[in-house]
Design an enzyme around this catalytic site. Structure first.
Site, PDB file in Angstrom:
ATOM      1  N   SER A  82      -3.732   2.665   5.390  1.00 36.07           N
ATOM      2  CA  SER A  82      -2.316   2.230   5.665  1.00 36.07           C
ATOM      3  C   SER A  82      -1.283   3.614   6.614  1.00 36.07           C
ATOM      4  O   SER A  82      -1.528   3.652   7.308  1.00 36.07           O
ATOM      5  CB  SER A  82      -1.129   2.068   4.253  1.00 36.07           C
ATOM      6  OG  SER A  82      -0.609   1.333   4.262  1.00 36.07           O
ATOM      7  N   GLU A 100      -6.022  -8.163   3.536  1.00 30.99           N
ATOM      8  CA  GLU A 100      -4.683  -7.136   2.997  1.00 30.99           C
ATOM      9  C   GLU A 100      -3.801  -8.184   2.430  1.00 30.99           C
ATOM     10  O   GLU A 100      -2.890  -6.801   1.638  1.00 30.99           O
ATOM     11  CB  GLU A 100      -4.376  -7.024   4.892  1.00 30.99           C
ATOM     12  CG  GLU A 100      -5.025  -6.106   5.266  1.00 30.99           C
ATOM     13  CD  GLU A 100      -5.730  -4.641   4.978  1.00 30.99           C
ATOM     14  OE1 GLU A 100      -4.529  -4.353   4.749  1.00 30.99           O
ATOM     15  OE2 GLU A 100      -6.332  -3.759   5.645  1.00 30.99           O
TER      16      GLU A 100
END
Length: 562
Positions: free
Chosen positions: A212, A342
């Site tokens: 991330s 995701e």
């Protein structure tokens, strides 16, 4: 009497020697540049022993007149420093918006199976995610038990978050240029170069990897002149420098925060000492509404920025797109990938915070890179997005929402990053999609509703690389979980060792093809198997290309330029 005395002496000697051996075994010590450290002994997933040195200071405490400033080397200490307690968190908010962590937080953890080894091992340095506002490198989420049996040394790090790490002043004379969180990471990499041999690690074989915001950070290190030569391979998981949220911090936030907190005047030179003296509670109150999801539709309050200076302490002197197009990146083996679902994290976060499913307004996925300044343009783009993803009717299919969120927040940025690097003849580019779904997908299993969803959420792949506080206490060696750990760990550590995740076909009965030109070859990492593919989601990626071409007069579809 003499025999009895000798027996007693021998008994005492044996007790003393046994005690000394125990102390040696359970209190490993090492001497580094700053001083001596004492660590702890642990067991890896295969029963082998390794040594952990926790909360090792790599930079001076960023407090007082060092708040918001470039990190300085940690001071030396006298005697033996106990490195046996886990990292503190850097200042942030928890799910209930309570303040947690501390300002003095620039520490790292080192895990190794052998100290001062003759045959130095590859080093893997992990950079945590959390939207540049949350997270830590703590051992309870990033334990080394899975990775170390493959013959690597693992380092996990903290870096300043939120305004403490990313506040910036437009005036370069003030000295707080922004990107201090990234410069903390850079300082940690310098610490590794200086000290890692003492832990049996090879400073000439360092792989940085992160997820991330950590993945975006990894990519930005690839582009930063400050980080040249500090690493040799890079893995960006679910984040890249070309994601809309990666390098979109607001400018001159120092002046904004100072005035918000009551500073009277316009002198930025006086604003900095003012902000260095206010309470942490006052600063965190300003960013209270900053969540895990840094915005893609607008500029973020605390996020990386292109700096106003261009010298040896500038981390990002230009925008990532410009650095890539000028081939200003380090051409090291580079792996980029993401999970197949995701956006499940959207519902996990909402359910944990509010008890309700997440709501996504299409406008929140309207990328600020489209440069839609007026309401008419925003409405036109929003209509195109709704039509493409949902058709004429509002969608009740959660997968369509997930496609939109995934594309806007992660997938399109990774796609453009791969094409941009490939266009500049970057070799050894590897692309993956992670889709394994077992009990190790710990993030989506934080709530019973999302635990039933198919696929891997944002964060879920970390359960296959690290032992976490959510890892099942017992994993059957014949289980799909154990086999999946073996598979994923082998791919990642192969890459760290060789710059190639499948150097030997016999390891996986498959060869992971690198990206070549505009052919985005990828490896699909499933629950039970590995599959090769090419150019995923072509219609969806082309849609975002067309939007940018139409609304920014900027041709981003790199397929036609290769």
């Amino acid at each position: 009497m003499i025999m009895n005395l000798n027996s007693s002496v021998w008994t005492l000697l044996l007790v003393y020697v046994s005690f000394a051996l125990c102390v040696t075994e359970f209190s490993p010590t090492v001497e580094i540049h700053q001083g001596r450290l004492r660590g702890v002994v642990k067991n890896d997933r295969k029963g082998g022993k390794f040594y952990s040195f926790l909360s090792v200071p790599y930079a001076r405490k960023p407090v007082g007149n060092l708040r918001f400033m470039i990190p300085a080397w940690a001071e030396k200490w006298e005697g033996l420093l106990d490195a046996v307690s886990d990292l503190p968190m850097c200042l942030q908010h928890d799910l209930e918006r309570n303040i947690i962590g501390q300002e003095d937080c620039l520490y790292l953890n080192v895990h190794t199976a052998e100290l001062e080894a003759k045959d130095l091992k590859p080093v893997m340095v992990y950079i945590h995610g959390g939207g540049f506002a949350e997270g830590s490198g703590q051992d309870d989420l990033y334990g080394a038990e899975f990775l170390l049996p493959e013959g690597v040394v693992l380092v996990t790090i903290n870096y300043r978050l939120g305004l403490f790490g990313f506040l910036n002043f437009e005036n370069p004379e003030v000295g707080a240029f922004g990107n201090m969180g990234l410069k903390d990471q850079n300082m940690a990499l310098r610490w590794v170069q200086r000290n890692i041999e003492k832990f049996g690690g090879n400073p000439k074989s360092v792989t940085i990897f992160g997820q991330s915001a950590g993945g975006a950070s990894v990519h930005m290190h690839l582009l930063s002149p400050m980080s040249k030569g500090l690493f040799h391979r890079a893995i960006a998981q679910s984040g890249s420098a070309l994601n809309a949220w990666s390098c979109n911090g607001q400018r001159d936030t120092g002046a904004l925060v100072a005035k918000t907190l009551g500073f009277d005047g316009d002198s930025e030179m006086k604003m900095l000492p003012f902000l260095q003296s206010v309470s942490i509670e006052d600063i965190l109150r300003i960013q209270e509404n900053v969540t895990l999801f840094v915005p893609v539709h607008d500029l973020a309050l605390a996020s990386p920025v292109v700096e106003t200076i261009d010298n040896e302490i500038s981390f990002l002197p230009e925008h990532p797109e410009e650095i890539i197009s000028a081939k200003g990146f380090q051409e090291v083996p580079f792996m980029i990938g993401y999970t197949d679902a995701e956006a499940i994290i959207l519902d996990v976060e909402a359910l944990l915070r509010t008890g309700n499913m997440g709501k996504l307004l299409t406008g929140s996925a309207l990328l600020h890179t489209l440069n839609a300044k007026d309401e008419k343009t925003k409405e036109e783009i929003t209509n195109q997005i709704n039509s493409f993803y949902y058709g004429d009717l509002a969608s009740t299919d959660r997968s369509k929402v997930y496609n939109l969120v995934g594309d806007a927040w992660v997938y399109w940025g990774a796609y453009n990053s791969l094409l941009a690097h490939s266009k500049m003849s970057h070799k050894d580019l590897y692309f993956y999609i992670f889709a394994a779904d077992t009990e190790l997908n710990y993030y989506k299993r934080l709530h019973p509703i999302t635990s039933k969803y198919a696929g891997a959420s944002h964060i879920d792949e970390l359960g296959y690389l690290f032992k976490t506080k959510y890892t099942p206490p017992e994993i059957n060696p014949d289980s799909v979980e154990a086999k999946s750990i073996e598979k994923v760990v082998k791919l990642w550590t192969n890459f760290a060792k060789y710059g190639n995740p499948t150097p030997k076909q016999e390891d996986f009965d498959i060869i992971w093809k690198p990206v070549i030109g505009d052919e985005l070859n990828y490896l699909h990492i499933g629950t039970h198997d590995l599959k090769l593919g090419s150019n995923p989601y072509p219609e969806r990626m082309a849609f975002w290309d067309r939007l940018h071409e139409e609304f920014t007069a900027k041709k981003l579809n790199l397929h036609t330029e290769l």
